[in-house]
Design a protein around this motif. Sequence first.
Motif, PDB file in Angstrom:
ATOM      1  N   ASN A 192       1.041  -1.170  -0.016  1.00 32.43           N
ATOM      2  CA  ASN A 192      -0.105   0.111  -0.047  1.00 32.43           C
ATOM      3  C   ASN A 192       0.669   1.049  -0.076  1.00 32.43           C
ATOM      4  OD1 ASN A 192      -1.988   2.238   0.473  1.00 32.43           O
ATOM      5  ND2 ASN A 192      -3.158   0.592   1.869  1.00 32.43           N
ATOM      6  N   ILE A 193       0.794   2.107  -0.896  1.00 31.39           N
ATOM      7  CA  ILE A 193       1.719   3.220  -1.264  1.00 31.39           C
ATOM      8  C   ILE A 193       0.672   4.658  -0.927  1.00 31.39           C
ATOM      9  CG2 ILE A 193       2.894   4.625  -2.795  1.00 31.39           C
ATOM     10  CD1 ILE A 193       3.458   2.164  -4.438  1.00 31.39           C
ATOM     11  N   VAL A 194       1.150   5.321   0.057  1.00 27.67           N
ATOM     12  CA  VAL A 194       0.540   6.457   0.129  1.00 27.67           C
ATOM     13  C   VAL A 194       1.036   7.535  -0.738  1.00 27.67           C
ATOM     14  CG1 VAL A 194       0.095   8.668   1.754  1.00 27.67           C
ATOM     15  CG2 VAL A 194      -0.063   6.223   2.655  1.00 27.67           C
ATOM     16  N   ILE A 195       0.240   8.046  -1.667  1.00 27.25           N
ATOM     17  CA  ILE A 195       0.864   9.020  -2.824  1.00 27.25           C
ATOM     18  C   ILE A 195       0.741  10.284  -2.051  1.00 27.25           C
ATOM     19  CG2 ILE A 195       0.010  10.215  -4.886  1.00 27.25           C
ATOM     20  CD1 ILE A 195       1.243   7.564  -5.393  1.00 27.25           C
ATOM     21  N   ASN A 196       1.778  11.055  -2.343  1.00 26.37           N
ATOM     22  CA  ASN A 196       2.052  12.330  -1.606  1.00 26.37           C
ATOM     23  C   ASN A 196       2.916  13.145  -2.606  1.00 26.37           C
ATOM     24  OD1 ASN A 196       4.793  11.970  -0.483  1.00 26.37           O
ATOM     25  ND2 ASN A 196       4.080  10.311   0.114  1.00 26.37           N
ATOM     26  N   GLY A 197       3.198  14.467  -2.016  1.00 25.58           N
ATOM     27  CA  GLY A 197       3.817  15.297  -2.836  1.00 25.58           C
ATOM     28  C   GLY A 197       5.449  14.992  -3.241  1.00 25.58           C
ATOM     29  N   TRP A 198       5.944  14.083  -2.223  1.00 26.18           N
ATOM     30  CA  TRP A 198       7.307  13.483  -2.392  1.00 26.18           C
ATOM     31  C   TRP A 198       7.466  12.436  -3.351  1.00 26.18           C
ATOM     32  CZ3 TRP A 198       9.720  13.927   3.322  1.00 26.18           C
ATOM     33  CH2 TRP A 198       9.544  15.002   3.700  1.00 26.18           C
ATOM     34  N   ASN A 199       6.379  11.632  -3.724  1.00 28.60           N
ATOM     35  CA  ASN A 199       6.350  10.468  -4.352  1.00 28.60           C
ATOM     36  C   ASN A 199       5.744  10.253  -5.654  1.00 28.60           C
ATOM     37  OD1 ASN A 199       4.163   9.747  -3.253  1.00 28.60           O
ATOM     38  ND2 ASN A 199       4.946   7.776  -2.259  1.00 28.60           N
TER      39      ASN A 199
END
Length: 364
Positions: A192-199
Amino acid sequence: MAHVLFSPQAKSTSPLQLPDAPVGTARDNQAFNEIRDTRRNVEINIGKACNNRCVFCIDGLPKREDRSYMPWEEMKRELDFWHASGTRSVGFLGGEPTTYPHIIEATAYAKQLGYTRIAIATNATKLRLAHFTDRLLEAGLTRATISMHGHTPDLEERLTRVPGVFEKKKAALAYLREKRAAGYLPDGLSVNIVINGWNYRHLPQMMRFFYDEVGLDDLRVNFIRPEGYAEGDPELTPQFKDVVPFLVKGLILAEKHWTRNTFTFGGFPLCTLPPSLRTNEHLLKKYMGEYRDLSTDCSVRQEGGGFGIEQIADGRSRFNWQDRKRFDLKHAPQACQTCTKVHLCEGVWKGYVDIHGDRGFTPI
């Protein structure tokens, strides 16, 4: 069972009617999908202590009492309660559930009661230890969802703020894949990947890493929920218009190159997706989490009153997760009031609206 307290209802902006059914009863709040697992699920939070320090963690810095672990008798009572309600899938959440002193016993007891799907959502650092993982699998664990948010040591360790964690997670995934090949984890192994401003710009590379290098066949990406450490942070919380092109690239790759693998996404309002996707029911049923996720209730430690739809009993807050998002945690912009897809789309995280506002959303 203690008397159930209904918490004050927070003002909801959803155009849908508020639920009035007690927790533990079946809901009709998800769009039909013939490939959805129909088992009712409950996620039990064991406490908020964790051995990672993710920059986007919704718990932020939990209070001392929230870091304490759920007493064993309380865990047994919750497992009994949900099983008696007809729930046959259970997941253990934290914090970090592998550090829970009773996780082996809880897994075994859930199996003994008759739960057929027993899952854990974990950062997996402890699962690299074969002696621990073997005991957990033998106790009855059927699914593991691993929180991992980068494809390189620099990115993963910047996000989790734990040196060396990347290699530990890779080792855990390798061992879990080996055990699954031997017949364990029949309900799957996923990241499970949390999509955020760094990735978010690295999504295609992360897919290649997890599918081709690690050898996984199940990947989920969720848009960041800007609470806790990430509250009010525009650097960690990008705008949908910037992220969606990379999500679309990922979907194209899934359609062309990883056709036998599972890829799902969650937390993206339908109107932020391109028309070719949001009007394609086949693709939405295949890739959109709101079409794929199990109907899920939650049980979380709660001393005192709560808010919104949660119902308080025995020191636990109990609520349906789909309803909780729609009526308490997400905002329905004005455009939602005339949208034809409100039965499927849950709205926008309130924390996102606090950062970027609620303009740019259009009814479908």
